[in-house]
Each structure stands twice: as C-alpha cells, then as structure tokens.
Write an enzyme that holds these catalytic residues in place. Sequence first.
Site, short mmCIF file in Angstrom:
data_model
loop_
_atom_site.label_atom_id
_atom_site.label_comp_id
_atom_site.label_asym_id
_atom_site.label_seq_id
_atom_site.Cartn_x
_atom_site.Cartn_y
_atom_site.Cartn_z
N HIS A 168 51.41 33.30 51.96
CA HIS A 168 50.86 32.23 51.12
C HIS A 168 51.60 30.91 51.40
CE1 HIS A 168 49.83 35.54 48.02
NE2 HIS A 168 48.68 35.13 48.53
N LYS A 228 42.15 40.31 36.85
CA LYS A 228 43.14 41.22 37.41
C LYS A 228 44.28 41.35 36.41
CE LYS A 228 42.89 39.88 42.33
NZ LYS A 228 43.70 39.29 43.40
N ARG A 269 43.73 36.86 56.62
CA ARG A 269 44.74 37.65 57.31
C ARG A 269 44.14 38.43 58.48
NH1 ARG A 269 46.34 39.33 51.66
NH2 ARG A 269 44.52 40.58 51.99
N SER A 322 49.98 40.47 48.51
CA SER A 322 50.72 40.62 47.26
C SER A 322 50.64 42.06 46.77
CB SER A 322 50.15 39.68 46.19
OG SER A 322 50.38 38.35 46.54
#
Length: 164
Positions: free
Chosen positions: A21, A45, A94, A132
């Site tokens: 990040h 979340k 990614r 994460s």
Amino acid sequence: MSHPPVIAVYPGTFDPITLGHEDVVRRACQLFDRVIVAVAAGHHKKTLFTLDERLEMVREAAAPYSNATVESFSGLVRDFVVAKGGKAMVRGLRAVTDFDYEFQLAGMNRHLMPEVETVFLTPGDKYQFISSTFVREIASLGGEVDKFVSDSVQARLMAKVGRA
C-alpha cells in the site's frame, strides 16, 4: 498555463496498511498534485484495527509525502471522491487475480462517476503478493511479518494478536 490541481483518491480498508500500500501511495504522489488516502470505515468488513488505529497507521505511512493527506469515509466511495473534487481513483493491482474484480469495479465506477478515471498502479515486485489479509493471518499464527509491513505497524499487529 496553470491548471487546477489534479486530485486522486486512493481508497481502502488498510487493515493494516502494508508496504505494498505504501508503495502505491508513493507512486500516486509522483503522478498527482494531491493524493487523498481514503480509509474506509469498514462497514462491510470486520476489521482487526479500529478506524482510529488504521487512520493513525496510514497517517504515519503517508507522512513523508507533502502532497498526501489521509481521511476516513463511509458509504459509497463515489460520494467521497466527488465531494473531494477527485479526478482519479487509484487502485492497486497485485496480480491477475485482482484484475477481474478491479476491472468490474472500474466499469461500475465509470458508470457512477463518468468524470473520474480509475488508475491502476502495480506495486514493486517485492510487494506483489502482499495483502492485509495474509499479513493478519500470518501474524495471528505466529509468523514473521517484518518484510510486509513497517516496524510501527508490525509492533501494533503483534500487540493486537497478543504477541507483543
């Protein structure tokens, strides 16, 4: 001829912020006049870190960049981007597995806010596989996360999972 500053918004949950990040923040700051790192309240979340903790970690990470600010948001990211005068929304990619979801999201966002471009940035090679979710899981199982997060994030993570 001067133009109004081009504002980009980089939204995410950042639970916690990873070196990947941070790399995307650095890259975005090189491209845009102003970058707002937008930390989602996380209604969808269950987060390990509270919103205040996540804001604090992201502010530490963004501190070296004079054109980056950190703010929280809840609700639709579209509303936040438009309210802030954003012209671009930054998303980190990614791997090809991220692409399908991000491509669909970009299409939906273009429909919701046609005046805002989605810009995909890829983190450096050594950060390509970091997420994460993986970082939280590795830490909770007793693994080392020092290659994936900053020292201060690692300390907070270890305290949070009871390994401080």
